[in-house]
Design an enzyme around this catalytic site. Structure first.
Site, PDB file in Angstrom:
ATOM      1  N   ARG A  29     -21.409  35.393  95.181  1.00  0.00           N
ATOM      2  CA  ARG A  29     -21.877  34.490  96.237  1.00  0.00           C
ATOM      3  C   ARG A  29     -20.754  34.157  97.212  1.00  0.00           C
ATOM      4  NH1 ARG A  29     -26.837  33.558  94.879  1.00  0.00           N
ATOM      5  NH2 ARG A  29     -27.322  33.357  92.663  1.00  0.00           N
ATOM      6  N   ASP A  30     -21.102  34.157  98.506  1.00  0.00           N
ATOM      7  CA  ASP A  30     -20.142  33.746  99.529  1.00  0.00           C
ATOM      8  C   ASP A  30     -19.807  32.264  99.323  1.00  0.00           C
ATOM      9  OD1 ASP A  30     -19.391  34.989 102.609  1.00  0.00           O
ATOM     10  OD2 ASP A  30     -19.089  32.841 102.249  1.00  0.00           O
ATOM     11  N   ILE A  31     -18.528  31.936  99.453  1.00  0.00           N
ATOM     12  CA  ILE A  31     -18.080  30.555  99.207  1.00  0.00           C
ATOM     13  C   ILE A  31     -18.541  29.607 100.314  1.00  0.00           C
ATOM     14  CG2 ILE A  31     -15.849  30.625 100.417  1.00  0.00           C
ATOM     15  CD1 ILE A  31     -14.599  29.422  97.854  1.00  0.00           C
ATOM     16  N   ASN A  87     -18.833  43.491 109.025  1.00  0.00           N
ATOM     17  CA  ASN A  87     -18.006  43.173 110.187  1.00  0.00           C
ATOM     18  C   ASN A  87     -16.824  44.122 110.242  1.00  0.00           C
ATOM     19  OD1 ASN A  87     -19.445  40.875 111.190  1.00  0.00           O
ATOM     20  ND2 ASN A  87     -18.629  39.675 109.471  1.00  0.00           N
ATOM     21  N   VAL A  96     -11.695  38.970 105.983  1.00  0.00           N
ATOM     22  CA  VAL A  96     -11.122  39.455 104.716  1.00  0.00           C
ATOM     23  C   VAL A  96     -11.043  40.984 104.767  1.00  0.00           C
ATOM     24  CG1 VAL A  96     -11.372  39.542 102.218  1.00  0.00           C
ATOM     25  CG2 VAL A  96     -12.061  37.484 103.468  1.00  0.00           C
ATOM     26  N   HIS A 100     -16.617  44.773 102.632  1.00  0.00           N
ATOM     27  CA  HIS A 100     -17.680  43.978 102.019  1.00  0.00           C
ATOM     28  C   HIS A 100     -18.935  44.028 102.876  1.00  0.00           C
ATOM     29  CE1 HIS A 100     -15.194  41.295 104.501  1.00  0.00           C
ATOM     30  NE2 HIS A 100     -16.299  40.620 104.769  1.00  0.00           N
ATOM     31  N   HIS A 102     -22.320  41.915 103.626  1.00  0.00           N
ATOM     32  CA  HIS A 102     -22.992  40.616 103.502  1.00  0.00           C
ATOM     33  C   HIS A 102     -24.483  40.857 103.296  1.00  0.00           C
ATOM     34  CE1 HIS A 102     -19.750  37.982 105.351  1.00  0.00           C
ATOM     35  NE2 HIS A 102     -19.360  39.168 105.800  1.00  0.00           N
TER      36      HIS A 102
HETATM   37  P1  AMP Z   1     -15.895  38.493 107.068  1.00  0.00           P
HETATM   38  O1  AMP Z   1     -15.888  37.597 108.287  1.00  0.00           O
HETATM   39  O2  AMP Z   1     -16.914  39.575 107.171  1.00  0.00           O
HETATM   40  O3  AMP Z   1     -14.512  38.992 106.710  1.00  0.00           O
HETATM   41  O4  AMP Z   1     -16.407  37.566 105.896  1.00  0.00           O
HETATM   42  C1  AMP Z   1     -15.599  37.106 104.851  1.00  0.00           C
HETATM   43  C2  AMP Z   1     -16.447  36.209 104.007  1.00  0.00           C
HETATM   44  O5  AMP Z   1     -15.754  35.948 102.802  1.00  0.00           O
HETATM   45  C3  AMP Z   1     -16.764  34.848 104.648  1.00  0.00           C
HETATM   46  O6  AMP Z   1     -18.176  34.698 104.754  1.00  0.00           O
HETATM   47  C4  AMP Z   1     -16.154  33.848 103.657  1.00  0.00           C
HETATM   48  O7  AMP Z   1     -16.932  32.681 103.509  1.00  0.00           O
HETATM   49  C5  AMP Z   1     -16.093  34.656 102.370  1.00  0.00           C
HETATM   50  N1  AMP Z   1     -15.079  34.237 101.407  1.00  0.00           N
HETATM   51  C6  AMP Z   1     -13.773  33.988 101.649  1.00  0.00           C
HETATM   52  N2  AMP Z   1     -13.144  33.646 100.507  1.00  0.00           N
HETATM   53  C7  AMP Z   1     -14.077  33.665  99.530  1.00  0.00           C
HETATM   54  C8  AMP Z   1     -14.053  33.406  98.126  1.00  0.00           C
HETATM   55  N3  AMP Z   1     -12.937  33.024  97.489  1.00  0.00           N
HETATM   56  N4  AMP Z   1     -15.202  33.534  97.433  1.00  0.00           N
HETATM   57  C9  AMP Z   1     -16.345  33.907  98.051  1.00  0.00           C
HETATM   58  N5  AMP Z   1     -16.426  34.186  99.371  1.00  0.00           N
HETATM   59  C10 AMP Z   1     -15.313  34.061 100.104  1.00  0.00           C
END
Ligand code: AMP
Ligand code: ZN
Length: 117
Positions: A29-31, A87, A96, A100, A102
Site C-alpha cells: 500500500r502507498d503510504i 511516472n 522514488v 513502480h 501505481h
Molecule cells: P512516484 O511519484 O511515482 O515516484 O511515487 C512514489 C510513491 O511512493 C508516492 O505515491 C509515495 O506516497 C510512495 N511512498 C514513498 N515512500 C513510501 C513508503 N515508505 N511506503 C509506501 N509508499 C511510499
C-alpha cells in the site's frame, strides 16, 4: 540498491503493508494514498525506472501487470475500474527511483490528467 527505499521495503528493512507477493514482484500500500485503493507494484530487484533496460528483461513488466490484475481482484476494484500509472522524470513527478506501477481505484478518479497548467 542499498539506499533505495523500495529495495528496503522489499527486503523487509522498512515496514509496509504488503498485499501481494509474486515470484519477482511485491505489491504494497502507498503510504500517502490518493484514493481508497492505492497499491504500488515493484520488481523485487532494483530497476531504476521504465527507461531502464532491465525493466524489459525476464518478463518483469509482464509480471508487474499480471500482479496488478490480481491485486485489483483482491482489492475489489476489478469490476468498478481503476487506473494503472507509471511516472517518469520531473514533469511526471517521479519521486522514488525504483520502478513502480501505481494501482489506484475505489472511487471515480476523474479525468486522466488535470488540464490545469
Ligand atoms: P512516484 O511519484 O511515482 O515516484 O511515487 C512514489 C510513491 O511512493 C508516492 O505515491 C509515495 O506516497 C510512495 N511512498 C514513498 N515512500 C513510501 C513508503 N515508505 N511506503 C509506501 N509508499 C511510499
Ligand atoms: Zn530499489
Amino acid at each position: 540498491m542499498s539506499d533505495c527505499i523500495f529495495c528496503k521495503i522489499v527486503n523487509g528493512e522498512i515496514p509496509s503493508e504488503t498485499v501481494y507477493n509474486g515470484p519477482h514482484v511485491t505489491a504494497f500500500r502507498d503510504i500517502n494514498p490518493v484514493a481508497p485503493v492505492h497499491v504500488l507494484i515493484v520488481p523485487n530487484r532494483h530497476i531504476d525506472d521504465i527507461r531502464d533496460p532491465r525493466a524489459f528483461e525476464d518478463d518483469i513488466l509482464t509480471e508487474m501487470f499480471d500482479a496488478a490484475n490480481k491485486v485489483a481482484e483482491m482489492e475489489g476494484v476489478a469490476g468498478s475500474g481503476y487506473r494503472l500509472l507509471i511516472n517518469y522524470g520531473p514533469d511526471a513527478n517521479l519521486v522514488v527511483p525504483h520502478l513502480h506501477l501505481h494501482l489506484i481505484g475505489g472511487r471515480p478518479l476523474g479525468p486522466m490528467v488535470s488540464r490545469r497548467k
